[in-house]
Design an enzyme around this catalytic site. Sequence first.
Site, PDB file in Angstrom:
ATOM      1  N   ASP A 129       3.116  14.748   5.061  1.00  0.00           N
ATOM      2  CA  ASP A 129       4.018  14.239   6.105  1.00  0.00           C
ATOM      3  C   ASP A 129       5.285  13.618   5.510  1.00  0.00           C
ATOM      4  O   ASP A 129       5.321  13.236   4.344  1.00  0.00           O
ATOM      5  CB  ASP A 129       3.300  13.196   6.968  1.00  0.00           C
ATOM      6  CG  ASP A 129       2.745  12.029   6.153  1.00  0.00           C
ATOM      7  OD1 ASP A 129       2.225  12.265   5.041  1.00  0.00           O
ATOM      8  OD2 ASP A 129       2.846  10.881   6.617  1.00  0.00           O
ATOM      9  N   GLU A 133      -0.060  10.482   6.365  1.00  0.00           N
ATOM     10  CA  GLU A 133      -0.429   9.390   5.455  1.00  0.00           C
ATOM     11  C   GLU A 133       0.390   8.146   5.753  1.00  0.00           C
ATOM     12  O   GLU A 133      -0.087   7.026   5.629  1.00  0.00           O
ATOM     13  CB  GLU A 133      -0.211   9.828   3.994  1.00  0.00           C
ATOM     14  CG  GLU A 133      -0.772   8.844   2.968  1.00  0.00           C
ATOM     15  CD  GLU A 133       0.111   7.627   2.731  1.00  0.00           C
ATOM     16  OE1 GLU A 133      -0.422   6.528   2.493  1.00  0.00           O
ATOM     17  OE2 GLU A 133       1.342   7.752   2.803  1.00  0.00           O
ATOM     18  N   ARG A 176      -6.368   3.228 -12.724  1.00  0.00           N
ATOM     19  CA  ARG A 176      -6.917   1.885 -12.541  1.00  0.00           C
ATOM     20  C   ARG A 176      -8.278   1.985 -11.879  1.00  0.00           C
ATOM     21  O   ARG A 176      -8.418   2.598 -10.831  1.00  0.00           O
ATOM     22  CB  ARG A 176      -6.009   1.007 -11.686  1.00  0.00           C
ATOM     23  CG  ARG A 176      -6.417  -0.444 -11.727  1.00  0.00           C
ATOM     24  CD  ARG A 176      -5.394  -1.351 -11.042  1.00  0.00           C
ATOM     25  NE  ARG A 176      -5.553  -2.721 -11.513  1.00  0.00           N
ATOM     26  CZ  ARG A 176      -6.531  -3.529 -11.106  1.00  0.00           C
ATOM     27  NH1 ARG A 176      -7.408  -3.121 -10.224  1.00  0.00           N
ATOM     28  NH2 ARG A 176      -6.630  -4.757 -11.602  1.00  0.00           N
TER      29      ARG A 176
HETATM   30 ZN   LIG Z   1       5.248   6.591   1.447  1.00  0.00          ZN
HETATM   31 ZN   LIG Z   2       3.513   8.553  -0.277  1.00  0.00          ZN
END
Ligand SMILES: [Zn+2]
Ligand SMILES: [Zn+2]
Length: 387
Positions: A76, A133, A173
């Site tokens: 997106d 997202e 991480r």
């Molecule tokens: Zn972003």
């Molecule tokens: Zn992103």
Amino acid sequence: MKSQFSNYMPEVVANRHYLHQHPEIGLSEFKTSDFVAEQLGAMGYEVTRGLGKTGVVATLRNGTGTRSIGIRADFDALPIHEETGLDYQSKTPGVMHACGHDGHTAMLLGAAKIIAERKNFDGVVHLIFQPAEENFGGAKLMMDDGLFERFPCDAVFALHNDPSMPFGKFVFREGPIMASVDECRITVNGRGGHGAEPQDNLDPIVCGASIIMALQTIASRNVHPIDSCVVTVGAFHAGMASNVIPERAEMLLTIRSFSPRVRDLLEHRIRTIAEGQAASYGMGVTIDYSRGYNATVNHKAETDFLRTLATDFAGAENVMEMERPSMGSEDFAYMLAESPGSYFFLGSARTESDPPLHHPRYDFNDDILPLGTSFWVELVERWLAGK
Ligand SMILES: [Zn+2]
Ligand SMILES: [Zn+2]
């Protein structure tokens, strides 16, 4: 990068530029979804559409192995008006791939093609092309549509480009890597009137200012000094004129943390402070508190796997540990809450002062396309290595 993959790169770059020119906001990525699905179908993948509205899952089986892997790319764009002036800049005013999801998608598409042509794995590959997202939690929406039940994955992986990190560094991480994000709207309900007669009114601006100052004590006085959190008042709206006391004041907060315990504490303290401060001024508040993405927490074994692979792939000098997690957020958190896996950053700096992510002059650095593309191929082939 394996030199035999370099002949795929012109197509990966062309795909990236096409996607960049045709950005679409979360849950309206219809053309993007078509573009991705058509290519994957032509490569021989079993393509399933419609998870999380526009999401696409591409599945490829090889050999007799039952092990499986999921790799996710988000696709997106953002409601930002592009100012790069590039010859492949967005053709849609006000919409832009300013987070590099065009690059993430192009790399996974490139890897898809190489993986399908080599068929150098034993098991099942699920490539997850995810919508929304940035806003609506596309990861969660795909899971609500049965992502992991329909496409079981032993582990899931995702990467994000990072123009603030040195070029070509693989940054890992273990444990928390991105924060949870919650939002809160506090409306102070006063009583408006003439600005010259404050004694007859209830001034929501003074009360709101007091709430904002008191909120600053949550991080300093309530949360353990070793725990991390952010409480930011990003908007404060009240009034229109110098001689009018408004009826109400409104503030918008973003709230970040890593542990469920701190997250609960923050909500409790924000509510208590807002209500208590308002009561002391004889006013009431309306609080609209909504929980957003959870913290993104990487699993140890899968992070170790990535680190070892990256060391072999790019050399120890290109593998970094992230010193502290980011206070940003990421909906891959939902996938990692239900499946083992790991999320990492790929450094993509061109200069020491590249425009950051979400900036109108940001542009995904095409020079990392070969790295990301071939790393995904290596990951699939190593994770699903036959005997
Ligand atoms: Zn972003
Ligand atoms: Zn992103």
